[in-house]
Scaffold this active site. Structure first.
Site, PDB file in Angstrom:
ATOM      1  N   ALA A 124       0.858  -1.192   0.000  1.00 13.09           N
ATOM      2  CA  ALA A 124       0.000   0.000   0.000  1.00 13.09           C
ATOM      3  C   ALA A 124       0.890   1.236   0.000  1.00 13.09           C
ATOM      4  CB  ALA A 124      -0.894   0.011   1.234  1.00 13.09           C
ATOM      5  N   LYS A 125       0.309   2.377  -0.194  1.00 10.70           N
ATOM      6  CA  LYS A 125       1.045   3.630  -0.046  1.00 10.70           C
ATOM      7  C   LYS A 125       0.036   4.740   0.185  1.00 10.70           C
ATOM      8  CE  LYS A 125       5.412   4.940  -0.240  1.00 10.70           C
ATOM      9  NZ  LYS A 125       6.571   4.135   0.169  1.00 10.70           N
ATOM     10  N   GLY A 126       0.481   5.798   0.855  1.00  6.03           N
ATOM     11  CA  GLY A 126      -0.413   6.931   1.080  1.00  6.03           C
ATOM     12  C   GLY A 126       0.334   8.226   0.889  1.00  6.03           C
TER      13      GLY A 126
END
Ligand code: NAD
Length: 435
Positions: A124-126
């Protein structure tokens, strides 16, 4: 050890950041490597389609009351690329250059990175589009808390576990952890990694990525029959990754002949005193004017005649323009994406042994995994135990990738993608498609 809770003033936002976006769409650049590996694996079309698409993409508006009393609305993203192997894992960045395409690419990257070292995590990444250097600590805290609240539906120790990335640090992770804990009504430290040790962080996390780079470089040198003793090394980027890797490589007997940061680079054929350079940077926040080495420009550092080149600063520095001039025998990609997709074949044709980013800098996420495990057990390990287990995973992963590269006669990057994609694909096949 005292914790430095300052945000880095020396952000990775750099003048030629646009190159990343202009030269290649980041998602497509990453996917071109994916496609090559998928083809070699003869991946069935259904699994291929699943793995080419992110599972979830969340865009949130983040209203923040500024110190002036005005309200600014920022845009935040969280992309869960794939969670078939376990909770998704990936950092949060605060940066003006954040785009959904970039967050998607980085989330996919995390999926392959976790799989190549065989962690039970997805990717994931944000990110939030903002300039943290222009914000007060109070504004940053409010931004972090509101963003965390906005992505609450994804977060959780069993679902999605963030970590620090560009312009976020231990302090920001403490706010994420506190916001999540307040919302669920209990202290939940396994919801983020990269926390301060005092609140469930792991010993060895801060040094883990640089340590991992040293470990895989040592493996590569052994494979190539090159001695570590006296091997010459050039390191671009002297932050968390580059400085630790340089120090540990020097301890292994290597001669660090060049180091550089965003303000300039230094060269000394007799070797640079890395500990002194680290102390200098702690005091001056830059390497500029560090005594005992001559100033060179950044491109010269990349093209020096050395045994090992360690790009540990930013993406897209080894381009089609730079690649033909690379003289290093080994390139250890401490940074994410330092080599463009188009430069890969040039390095191959020159016989450069590239340890790809998803393997070379996986030490950080590996110790993040250890942090998550320790938080969930409520039992914390010594730094020696962390380092020993890290060494075990990094060396085993290097050998797995090397074996695949030899078996299929491909470079280390393609082999690393093949290994990780096949691991994710296997889980999809075993789980089947929920209908
Ligand atoms: P950092 O902010 O601690 O250090 C970055 C270093 O790069 C600084 O010395 C900075 O001056 C230098 N730099 C920035 N722009 C530059 C330029 N244009 N030319 C030369 N040097 C420049 O960051 P970090 O945590 O060391 O991360 C470095 C790279 O490693 C990034 O690509 C990051 O995504 C990647 N990475 C970091 C970790 C981690 O655990 N920190 C894990 C995996 C990958």
């Amino acid at each position: 050890m005292a914790i430095d809770l300052r945000l880095p003033t020396d952000s990775i936002v750099h003048p030629d950041k646009d190159r990343f976006l202009n030269e290649d769409n980041p998602f497509e650049a990453m996917m071109s490597r994916f496609d090559r590996a998928a083809e070699l694996l003869d991946l069935e079309p259904g699994i291929y389609r699943i793995l080419r698409n992110p599972e979830k993409q969340l865009i949130v508006s983040v209203p923040v009351q500024l110190d002036s009393g005005d309200v600014e609305v920022f845009t935040g993203y969280r992309v869960v690329y794939n969670s078939s192997r376990g909770p998704s894992k990936g950092g949060i960045r605060f940066d003006m250059q954040v785009t959904l395409e970039e967050v998607k690419a980085l989330a996919a990257w995390m999926t392959w990175k976790c799989a190549v070292v065989n962690l039970p995590f997805g990717g994931a990444k944000g990110g939030v589009i903002c300039d943290p250097h222009k914000m007060s600590i109070g504004e940053l805290e409010r931004l972090t808390r509101r963003y965390t609240s906005g992505i609450m539906q994804l977060l959780g120790p069993d679902t999605d576990v963030p970590a620090p990335d560009v312009n976020t640090n231990e302090r920001v992770m403490a706010w994420v952890m506190d916001t999540y804990s307040m919302r669920v009504g209990r202290t939940e430290n396994a919801v983020v990694t990269g926390k301060p040790v005092e609140m469930g962080g792991s010993y060895g996390r801060r040094e883990a990525t640089g340590r991992g780079c040293m470990l895989v470089t040592r493996e590569a040198m052994e494979h190539l029959g090159l001695p570590m003793q006296g091997a010459t090394v050039a390191v671009q980027g002297f932050g968390n990754v580059g400085s630790v890797a340089a120090r540990l490589l020097a301890r292994e007997g290597c001669k660090i002949v060049a180091i550089g940061d965003r303000f300039g680079a230094l060269y000394n054929a007799a070797g640079i005193d890395v500990d002194a350079a680290i102390a200098y940077v702690q005091e001056h926040r830059t390497l500029v004017d560090f005594p005992g080495a001559e100033a060179i420009d950044s491109e010269t550092l990349l093209t020096l005649d050395v045994d090992v080149l360690l790009p540990a600063a930013m993406e897209n520095v080894i381009t089609t323009k730079v690649a033909p001039k690379i003289r290093a025998k080994v390139v250890c990609e401490g940074a994410n994406g330092p080599t463009t997709a188009a430069a890969d074949p040039i390095l191959d044709s020159k016989g450069v042994f590239v340890i790809p980013d998803i393997l070379a800098n996986a030490g950080g996420v590996t110790v993040s995994y250890f942090e998550w495990v320790q938080d969930r057990m409520g039992y914390f390990w010594s730094e020696d135990v962390v380092n020993e287990r890290l060494a075990d995973i990094m060396t085993r992963s290097f050998r797995d990738v090397l074996q695949l590269a030899t078996q299929h006669n491909v470079n280390m990057r393609t082999a690393a993608y093949m290994l990780s994609i096949s691991r994710v694909a296997t889980v999809h096949r075993l789980r089947g498609i929920y209908a």
